[in-house]
Scaffold this motif. Sequence first.
Motif, PDB file in Angstrom:
ATOM      1  N   SER A 104      72.812 -10.065  16.297  1.00  0.00           N
ATOM      2  CA  SER A 104      73.256  -9.685  17.635  1.00  0.00           C
ATOM      3  C   SER A 104      72.249  -8.736  18.273  1.00  0.00           C
ATOM      4  O   SER A 104      71.708  -7.862  17.591  1.00  0.00           O
ATOM      5  N   ASP A 105      72.019  -8.917  19.564  1.00  0.00           N
ATOM      6  CA  ASP A 105      71.261  -7.913  20.309  1.00  0.00           C
ATOM      7  C   ASP A 105      72.155  -6.705  20.491  1.00  0.00           C
ATOM      8  O   ASP A 105      73.356  -6.843  20.733  1.00  0.00           O
ATOM      9  N   LEU A 106      71.567  -5.532  20.400  1.00  0.00           N
ATOM     10  CA  LEU A 106      72.319  -4.288  20.447  1.00  0.00           C
ATOM     11  C   LEU A 106      71.634  -3.365  21.434  1.00  0.00           C
ATOM     12  O   LEU A 106      70.420  -3.187  21.377  1.00  0.00           O
ATOM     13  N   SER A 107      72.393  -2.791  22.353  1.00  0.00           N
ATOM     14  CA  SER A 107      71.849  -1.850  23.330  1.00  0.00           C
ATOM     15  C   SER A 107      72.482  -0.486  23.102  1.00  0.00           C
ATOM     16  O   SER A 107      73.702  -0.341  23.178  1.00  0.00           O
ATOM     17  N   ILE A 108      71.632   0.492  22.792  1.00  0.00           N
ATOM     18  CA  ILE A 108      72.105   1.863  22.613  1.00  0.00           C
ATOM     19  C   ILE A 108      71.615   2.659  23.808  1.00  0.00           C
ATOM     20  O   ILE A 108      70.403   2.825  23.995  1.00  0.00           O
ATOM     21  N   THR A 109      72.542   3.101  24.630  1.00  0.00           N
ATOM     22  CA  THR A 109      72.206   3.889  25.810  1.00  0.00           C
ATOM     23  C   THR A 109      73.003   5.183  25.782  1.00  0.00           C
ATOM     24  O   THR A 109      74.085   5.247  25.200  1.00  0.00           O
ATOM     25  N   GLY A 110      72.458   6.206  26.410  1.00  0.00           N
ATOM     26  CA  GLY A 110      73.184   7.465  26.434  1.00  0.00           C
ATOM     27  C   GLY A 110      72.546   8.504  27.322  1.00  0.00           C
ATOM     28  O   GLY A 110      71.437   8.322  27.837  1.00  0.00           O
ATOM     29  N   THR A 111      73.271   9.588  27.450  1.00  0.00           N
ATOM     30  CA  THR A 111      72.817  10.713  28.273  1.00  0.00           C
ATOM     31  C   THR A 111      72.813  12.015  27.487  1.00  0.00           C
ATOM     32  O   THR A 111      72.638  13.079  28.073  1.00  0.00           O
ATOM     33  N   SER A 112      73.016  11.920  26.152  1.00  0.00           N
ATOM     34  CA  SER A 112      73.032  13.141  25.347  1.00  0.00           C
ATOM     35  C   SER A 112      72.518  12.862  23.941  1.00  0.00           C
ATOM     36  O   SER A 112      72.586  11.735  23.456  1.00  0.00           O
ATOM     37  N   TYR A 113      72.011  13.912  23.317  1.00  0.00           N
ATOM     38  CA  TYR A 113      71.618  13.832  21.915  1.00  0.00           C
ATOM     39  C   TYR A 113      72.869  13.943  21.064  1.00  0.00           C
ATOM     40  O   TYR A 113      73.893  14.449  21.496  1.00  0.00           O
ATOM     41  N   GLY A 114      72.794  13.471  19.837  1.00  0.00           N
ATOM     42  CA  GLY A 114      73.927  13.575  18.935  1.00  0.00           C
ATOM     43  C   GLY A 114      74.041  12.345  18.049  1.00  0.00           C
ATOM     44  O   GLY A 114      73.099  11.561  17.918  1.00  0.00           O
ATOM     45  N   ILE A 115      75.208  12.180  17.469  1.00  0.00           N
ATOM     46  CA  ILE A 115      75.440  11.082  16.527  1.00  0.00           C
ATOM     47  C   ILE A 115      76.210   9.966  17.239  1.00  0.00           C
ATOM     48  O   ILE A 115      77.346  10.152  17.662  1.00  0.00           O
ATOM     49  N   TYR A 116      75.559   8.829  17.362  1.00  0.00           N
ATOM     50  CA  TYR A 116      76.170   7.627  17.915  1.00  0.00           C
ATOM     51  C   TYR A 116      76.633   6.781  16.732  1.00  0.00           C
ATOM     52  O   TYR A 116      76.193   6.989  15.606  1.00  0.00           O
ATOM     53  N   ILE A 139      67.902  12.169  18.445  1.00  0.00           N
ATOM     54  CA  ILE A 139      67.407  13.544  18.423  1.00  0.00           C
ATOM     55  C   ILE A 139      66.293  13.737  19.444  1.00  0.00           C
ATOM     56  O   ILE A 139      65.604  12.782  19.808  1.00  0.00           O
ATOM     57  N   PRO A 140      66.100  14.991  19.898  1.00  0.00           N
ATOM     58  CA  PRO A 140      64.969  15.269  20.779  1.00  0.00           C
ATOM     59  C   PRO A 140      63.669  15.275  19.987  1.00  0.00           C
ATOM     60  O   PRO A 140      63.677  15.382  18.754  1.00  0.00           O
ATOM     61  N   GLN A 141      62.568  15.170  20.709  1.00  0.00           N
ATOM     62  CA  GLN A 141      61.260  15.270  20.072  1.00  0.00           C
ATOM     63  C   GLN A 141      61.167  16.626  19.377  1.00  0.00           C
ATOM     64  O   GLN A 141      61.348  17.655  20.010  1.00  0.00           O
ATOM     65  N   PRO A 142      60.963  16.651  18.046  1.00  0.00           N
ATOM     66  CA  PRO A 142      60.915  17.942  17.344  1.00  0.00           C
ATOM     67  C   PRO A 142      59.736  18.790  17.803  1.00  0.00           C
ATOM     68  O   PRO A 142      58.654  18.264  18.072  1.00  0.00           O
ATOM     69  N   THR A 143      59.985  20.067  17.936  1.00  0.00           N
ATOM     70  CA  THR A 143      58.918  21.023  18.180  1.00  0.00           C
ATOM     71  C   THR A 143      58.851  21.928  16.962  1.00  0.00           C
ATOM     72  O   THR A 143      59.884  22.303  16.410  1.00  0.00           O
ATOM     73  N   PHE A 144      57.677  22.244  16.562  1.00  0.00           N
ATOM     74  CA  PHE A 144      57.521  23.033  15.351  1.00  0.00           C
ATOM     75  C   PHE A 144      57.100  24.460  15.687  1.00  0.00           C
ATOM     76  O   PHE A 144      56.199  25.016  15.093  1.00  0.00           O
ATOM     77  N   THR A 145      57.795  25.037  16.658  1.00  0.00           N
ATOM     78  CA  THR A 145      57.510  26.420  17.030  1.00  0.00           C
ATOM     79  C   THR A 145      58.472  27.393  16.360  1.00  0.00           C
ATOM     80  O   THR A 145      58.157  28.552  16.195  1.00  0.00           O
TER      81      THR A 145
END
Length: 160
Positions: A104-116, A139-145
């Motif tokens: 099946s084709d699967l579309s994951i869309t969203g407006t927030s980070y978290g667990i789908y 998840i957002p792009q990790p920053t290593f600061t």
Amino acid sequence: MRVEQIFLAEAAVTDSRGALALIGVNQRVLVIPAMPFSIGLRCVVTLTDEVAGTIGREFDRQTNGNISVGVVDPEGRTTFSVTQMVGGPEKRFADLPTILNAISDLSITGTSYGIYGVQINFSAVDGGAQEQTIPIYVIPQPTFTDSDSSTRAFDVSQHA
């Protein structure tokens, strides 16, 4: 029939013999640089009539059914859903398993980070049903600061 395996992949095809080829398998952590986002994947559900644990000595009656695949966002809302009928030809060899790959084709869309969640439900025409949910971590792009970011790229509690 029972669900034997579930794969998430970037691409999936079967050949004339039913052999399955997957590319980019089990993409369960999605690094998304900005919101909103939309990602397309393929969901492969492998069904068999081989009874679990019998190592080819026992087979269920082959049956047709429906596979529903859906995506649930971190707030519990269904953002995508598709259902397809599955089934195969009559069983030719009583001592060999029937294996079906439903893609099946699967579309994951969203407006927030978290667990789908990718929810899979197989309902056989004879009344049997199986359900499973696979978590997808957006998840957002990790920053290593940050000092502790070398061991933790994403704090689920901040986004759940």
